[in-house]
Every structure is written in C-alpha cells, then in structure tokens.
Write an enzyme that holds these catalytic residues in place. Structure first.
Site, PDB file in Angstrom:
ATOM      1  CB  CYS A  45      -0.900  -0.017   1.238  1.00 39.42           C
ATOM      2  SG  CYS A  45      -1.778   1.523   1.532  1.00 39.42           S
ATOM      3  CD1 TRP A  78      -6.153  -3.623   4.945  1.00 40.22           C
ATOM      4  CD2 TRP A  78      -4.522  -4.607   3.784  1.00 40.22           C
ATOM      5  NE1 TRP A  78      -5.898  -2.839   3.849  1.00 40.22           N
ATOM      6  CE2 TRP A  78      -4.904  -3.417   3.114  1.00 40.22           C
ATOM      7  CE3 TRP A  78      -3.502  -5.395   3.233  1.00 40.22           C
ATOM      8  CZ2 TRP A  78      -4.298  -3.001   1.934  1.00 40.22           C
ATOM      9  CZ3 TRP A  78      -2.901  -4.972   2.061  1.00 40.22           C
ATOM     10  CH2 TRP A  78      -3.302  -3.797   1.418  1.00 40.22           C
ATOM     11  CE1 TYR A 176      -5.720   2.916  -5.275  1.00 40.32           C
ATOM     12  CE2 TYR A 176      -4.038   4.630  -5.284  1.00 40.32           C
ATOM     13  CZ  TYR A 176      -4.469   3.370  -4.900  1.00 40.32           C
ATOM     14  OH  TYR A 176      -3.642   2.569  -4.141  1.00 40.32           O
TER      15      TYR A 176
END
Length: 335
Positions: A45, A78, A176
């Site tokens: 990330c 996660w 994004y």
C-alpha cells in the site's frame, strides 16, 4: 484504503478516517509512549509505505513496533497471513478488523492500512495516514534517533503542505481516479489531470533536487510511493499510459535518487505491490494474473541528481541498516 465510484463514473475516495491523534501531551487520550503502540502496515500500500519510510528515517524502531499484513485482503479486512499461524505476534489477532472492532464494534467503513493500534487494549487508535507521518515528525521527537532529519521543518511547512496537497489530489489519488473511472469521459479527464500534474512536477524538479528546500521532506516521501508503483502497476493496470516513469527523464532520475537513499528503496517490495493490485482489484483484472515485468534493475542505475546539490538529510545523517526482521524479502526489490 476505502473508495467508491459515484455517478458519472468518477472515482471518489472515502476520506473519513479515524482522526484520533497520538500526541506528546496526550490531548486525545493517547500520549506518545515507547512500546505502547504498534504500527500496522502492508508493504503493497502506498499510503502505508509512507509510514514505513518515515519511521525508519526518524529512527522510531525502538519506540514503535511494526506489524506487516500480507499483500492481499478480502472484501473486509487486511490479514496477517505472513506471520506464523496467520496471527500478529504482538496483537494476537488474525485480521486487522479485530483491532477496529475492539474500539468501534459496529465500524462501518473500510479496514485500512496504515493503522496504529494501542497494544494494551488491542484497539485501533488512528488510520489517518496523512496525519500519522506528520505526527511522527512533530510529536514523537523525544524518540527520534540522533541525526534524524527534519522532514517537516517549521519554516517550510506552508510550502510542504501546499505541494503535498497538490500531489495528493492530482498524483497519489490521480492514478486511482484513472484506474477506477467508470466511463470513457471520466477516465480521459482523470488522465489529463494526472499528466498535467506530472509535467508540473517535472518542471519543478528540473533544477532542484527535492520538492521543497534542499533536503528530503514529507513532500518527497508522499510523491515517491506513487512513483515507485508507476511502471509496475499504474501504467498498465490503471491505464496511466501516456508514458512510463522511465520515459519521463526528470521524474525518473528523481525517483531513482530517492530509491537509492536509505529508507526508500529498501522499504519498497515490488512483488507484494504487484500481487496486491492485480489480485485484489478483480473488477479491473478479473483473471488475477500478475505480470512478470517490468525489469527493475534499472532502479539502481546512476541518476546524476547529485549535480543539483542539496543535502538528502539536511543537518542530519542517513538511517542505519534495516533491521533483519523488517527487511524486504530477498528477490522482492530491485537488486
């Protein structure tokens, strides 16, 4: 990170984070204390990668432990699938959502990294990624290593904030916006916005080594994690394909300069980066096939940016070697 696509096919990021802060005075009920908190990240990330870099540059390893989630996650959370038994060895939980639910039993939003967890209670404190790194620089100063750089110097804060804001909206989030665009029109607008910003950055960095001042600041950290993912992920997966990073000479040299600086390249895991995006984003890449390329050895080629002067760490010094337990696995970097 949490995100959604709204009407018109435009990407919108959910920016409503847990804004509790860990501060020197403990104003929010969470004072800075060594060994009390655990930083939970995923190397894949970009937002979490920032916290890994800043923690290492400032030398906070002794004061703040770190836990690594795996590169992929399911719809909800996660997970700690890299750890023995799939359980974080300190928090004793298999899923990051357990720490969120410990504090907010009905937590309705995305379970995001980075997150800082209060170890004694097992409760998440914050996932406000933008504030976390600033607080590392300003609130955790009692635990900085000797020679820690000034990543957010007071005299430059307004300029750092201004540059970082544009980097966030146009570049960090801009990729994004391209990748998750739901219509041709929204994609093309996003593409134009992104490359307008990258061209602006190229001009800014053509004759100065770093974004603000003559040494590395928070602004450079924020740009680097997107640039590191550009050719392996964003160029193809997110259709940001006007040019590769390696075809933008100024930004490519700048990115290599940082990559070869302790704290940057040695925290970048290209294997996990590719696994995360190409496997988790099944709507964009339904086959789950992860590309073999690109060749990464050129990250270590000479960049020539020393000719611009500048002092990477200002009056400070580089961090020491990465701790063995925190090293990027062999074969996952650019060596």
């Amino acid at each position: 990170m949490g995100a959604y696509v709204a009407g018109g096919g435009e990407f919108n990021r959910d920016t409503n984070y847990i804004t509790t802060r860990i501060t020197a005075d403990g104003a929010d009920g969470y004072p800075v204390e060594p060994d009390r908190y655990r930083l939970i990240v995923a190397r894949a990330c970009p937002w979490a990668n920032r916290t890994i870099i800043v923690r290492r540059l400032l030398g906070l390893e002794d004061a703040l432990s770190i836990g690594f989630c795996g590169p992929t996650h399911d719809q909800r959370s996660w997970t700690f699938d890299l750890d023995p038994g799939g359980v974080d060895p300190v928090l004793k939980i298999p899923r990051l959502q357990d720490a969120y639910f410990a504090r907010f039993p009905d937590y309705p939003k995305g379970i995001t990294v980075p997150a800082i967890v209060d170890v004694p209670t097992g409760q998440v404190v914050t996932n406000d990624f933008a504030q976390i790194t600033l607080d590392f620089s300003t609130e955790w100063t009692a635990y900085h290593r000797e020679g820690a750089p000034q990543l957010y110097p007071e005299a430059l804060r307004d300029e750092i904030d201004e540059v970082a804001q544009r980097i966030y909206t146009e570049v960090n989030n801009g990729v994004y916006r391209c990748g998750f665009a739901g219509s041709q029109d929204s994609y093309e607008k996003a593409y134009d916005r992104l490359f307008t910003a990258l061209d602006w950055l190229s001009e800014r960095l053509a004759d100065q080594r770093y974004l603000v001042g003559d040494s590395i600041t928070e602004a450079d950290v924020r740009l680097f994690t997107t640039l590191a993912r550009f050719d392996p992920v964003y160029h193809g997966h997110f259709k940001c394909n006007r040019s590769k990073l390696a075809e933008m000479p100024v930004l490519w040299a700048y990115a290599r300069d940082l990559f070869q600086t302790p704290g940057f390249g040695d925290t970048t895991d290209f294997v996990q980066i590719k696994q995360h995006y190409y496997i988790v984003h099944s709507d964009i890449n339904p086959t789950g096939v992860v590309p073999k390329g690109p060749d990464l050895s050129n990250w270590l080629s000479p960049h020539g940016r020393e000719a611009l002067g500048g002092r990477p760490f200002g009056d400070g010094t580089p961090p020491g070697p990465t701790r063995e337990s925190e090293r990027v696995p062999a074969g996952h970097g650019a060596a």
